[in-house]
Scaffold this motif. Structure first.
Motif, PDB file in Angstrom:
ATOM      1  N   ASP A   1      -1.886  -0.676   5.173  1.00  0.00           N
ATOM      2  CA  ASP A   1      -3.267  -0.227   4.956  1.00  0.00           C
ATOM      3  C   ASP A   1      -4.092  -1.406   4.454  1.00  0.00           C
ATOM      4  O   ASP A   1      -3.827  -1.931   3.370  1.00  0.00           O
TER       5      ASP A   1
ATOM      6  N   SER B   1      -5.737   4.285   7.780  1.00  0.00           N
ATOM      7  CA  SER B   1      -6.116   3.855   6.439  1.00  0.00           C
ATOM      8  C   SER B   1      -6.681   5.015   5.629  1.00  0.00           C
ATOM      9  O   SER B   1      -7.297   5.945   6.177  1.00  0.00           O
ATOM     10  N   GLU B   2      -6.504   4.937   4.336  1.00  0.00           N
ATOM     11  CA  GLU B   2      -7.113   5.913   3.429  1.00  0.00           C
ATOM     12  C   GLU B   2      -8.628   5.940   3.599  1.00  0.00           C
ATOM     13  O   GLU B   2      -9.271   6.990   3.464  1.00  0.00           O
TER      14      GLU B   2
ATOM     15  N   PRO C   1      -7.157   0.455   1.229  1.00  0.00           N
ATOM     16  CA  PRO C   1      -6.581   1.664   0.636  1.00  0.00           C
ATOM     17  C   PRO C   1      -7.443   2.368  -0.421  1.00  0.00           C
ATOM     18  O   PRO C   1      -6.965   3.286  -1.070  1.00  0.00           O
TER      19      PRO C   1
ATOM     20  N   SER D   1       0.845  -1.196   0.000  1.00  0.00           N
ATOM     21  CA  SER D   1       0.000   0.000   0.000  1.00  0.00           C
ATOM     22  C   SER D   1       0.879   1.245   0.000  1.00  0.00           C
ATOM     23  O   SER D   1       1.922   1.284   0.644  1.00  0.00           O
TER      24      SER D   1
END
Length: 541
Positions: free
Chosen positions: A152, A194-195, A155, A125
């Motif tokens: 992540d 995390s995104e 993502p 990631s």
């Protein structure tokens, strides 16, 4: 400016592979007028007969940006995953270079054999699609080169970090001899986020705004672009992408199928007709780049669109150290327009693409390497990372530019130093950092320039007076008399009394006239400018 080299074989005869060919960006203080900075590959060029392949871990500029500039000097096969290869191909094509040596590879279990090396791309990631670590197997042991990565599990775009896969890598054969590891966020004490955690706060923020919303982030952060666009759509806004780099990234991501379901967006020419409270722009220039859309909007109209009182500008990004001045300049310009400027708010509207300290330690524990060499960070980051490894009983060493490290034993040790400077792209020409071009440019910028022109006839007699032109200097000094006139008067007196042996010698004339000009300017304004002397001599028929 990432460019790593691995070698295996007898000293001086090792077969080599190159990992990444990246660029960094100049600043006006140390490299005015320069377009890009990249590694000096003179040593690699001298030894290119020993290079078996070039591998690109991902498509960020600091890992792939030098490919069109440096590949012609090496001309070796290049391997990258599909998205990265497409970005690389576009760069090569724009430079008029064929792409026959650019090869698309699949991630593990595919193995690329390059001389004594067996290389696998392993998904990780990061803040750009299809980032990869490299597992490099050699007769002397396994190396894991992480590239840029984070942990992540969701993502948004790209592959999640897969701990099961990494357990397999750590457990195969004799395990991992060497971990070469990202160090960027080693000073961040909390586990990375995390995104996916950004979707809710971004959606809430955009829905609350009454005027036009403009957001900027890294053009390569395709996942963030998607999150921002979805948040804008959820707020009932039309989405418009501004900036060539951003449009290219989205197009390539869709073409290579790493990005799906990106919300529909309108062209720039239609954006001006959309009511402000129903419009969201996603623009380039999160680092204050003067020619990017963010900066142009801060200065006035851009493609018929203008920011106004009551609008909102969001930086969904973190400022890279060194770029603060440009970003603050843009923030203040928007503030003067009455625009509400919102930054990442301590991570509320941005997450990093790099592993924080707890995540790095988790990777150490997972891979259990015999040795660790930190990479990707300033020296203080790498030093801290090395200290963490050492505290866990992992042999470690900080590698600086040009340092060749022997990793065949139980601990890394310095084997040799090679010349590893910088190369500048100056316009369309590559120049060395020590060639003097930029040094002279800086000296002229700091001290100004004086041009002296003298005509000498065929009898070695000055023809008329010398004349002087100033650039980058005040016209008048502390005496109140024009500086150019003062220099010309002093030169006229000198030429009247100068002996023939000086008048007839260009080098002595140059030295004498230069000294006079500097003496006058030093007395008048306290500066010693750069001086160019042009002596034109008339020749008898």
């Amino acid at each position: 400016m990432n460019a790593y080299v691995y070698g295996y074989g007898k000293p001086g005869k090792e077969r080599l592979i190159v990992i990444d060919l990246g660029v960094t960006f100049p600043d006006m203080d140390s490299s005015p007028g320069v377009d890009l900075i990249m590694a000096d590959v003179a040593w690699l060029e001298e030894n290119k007969h020993r290079i078996d392949a070039i591998f690109i871990t991902h498509a960020h500029e600091d890992h792939i940006g030098a490919l069109p500039h440096l590949w012609p000097r090496l001309r070796k096969p290049v391997y990258a995953r599909r998205f990265t290869a497409r970005i690389g191909a576009l760069k090569l094509e724009e430079a008029g270079i064929g792409t026959e040596e650019l090869h698309v590879v699949e991630p593990r279990p595919q193995v690329i054999e390059a001389g004594p090396f067996k290389v696998q791309f392993v998904p990780v990631s990061h803040s750009i699609p299809e980032s990869s670590a490299l597992v490099i197997d050699t007769p002397a042991g396994r190396i894991v080169h992480t590239g840029d990565f984070k942990l992540d599990g969701s993502p948004i775009v790209g592959e999640p970090f897969d701990p099961v896969l990494w357990h397999e890598i750590a457990g195969e054969g004799e395990g991992v001899k060497l971990l070469v590891c990202d160090s960027t966020n080693v000073f961040s004490p909390q586990p990375g986020r995390s995104e996916a955690t950004l979707a809710e706060p971004l959606t809430k923020l955009i829905a609350e705004q009454e005027g036009m919303v403009v957001a900027t982030t890294f053009a390569s952060n395709v996942a963030r672009l998607k999150t921002l666009a979805e948040a804008g759509k959820a707020a009932g806004r039309s989405i418009c992408l501004l900036g060539r780099a951003m449009k290219r990234m989205v197009t390539v991501a869709e073409e290579t199928a790493v990005l799906t379901g990106f919300p529909g967006h309108i062209p720039a020419e239609d954006a001006a007709d959309v009511p402000r409270n129903h419009l969201m722009l996603i623009v380039t220039g999160s680092q204050g780049e003067r020619r990017a859309a963010s900066a142009q909007l801060s200065r006035g109209k851009y493609l018929g669109i203008e920011m106004k009182d009551g609008d909102t500008f969001l930086f969904s990004s973190k400022v890279i150290p060194g770029n603060e001045r440009g970003v603050i300049r843009i923030m203040n310009a928007y503030s003067e327009k009455g625009v509400e400027v919102i930054d990442d708010r301590g991570g509320l509207y941005h997450v990093s693409g790099h592993a924080n300290r707890p995540d790095l330690e988790a990777v150490h524990d997972l891979l259990k390497p015999q040795m660790l060499i930190p990479m990707h960070g300033e020296h203080r980051h790498m030093r801290e990372h090395s200290k963490i490894a050492t505290s866990k009983g992992i042999a470690s060493l900080v590698a600086t530019n040009g340092m060749m490290i022997d990793i065949t034993g139980t601990a890394p040790k310095v084997a040799e130093y090679i010349e590893a400077g910088r190369t500048y792209l100056d316009g369309s020409v590559l120049i060395g950092a020590l060639d003097g071009v930029v040094r002279d440019r800086i000296r002229m910028a700091l001290n100004g320039h004086v041009l002296i022109t003298v005509i000498i006839d065929e009898d070695d007699v000055p023809l008329g007076d010398a004349w002087v032109e100033l650039m980058g200097l005040p016209e008048v000094g502390r005496s109140g008399t024009p500086i150019a006139d003062q220099i010309e008067d002093e030169l006229a007196e000198f030429l009247e009394r100068a002996p023939d042996k000086i008048i007839s010698n260009d080098d002595k004339m140059d030295e004498a006239l230069r000294r006079i000009a500097r003496q006058v300017t030093m007395e008048e304004i306290g500066k010693k400018p750069e001086v160019t002397v042009v002596v034109s001599r008339l020749m008898a028929d």
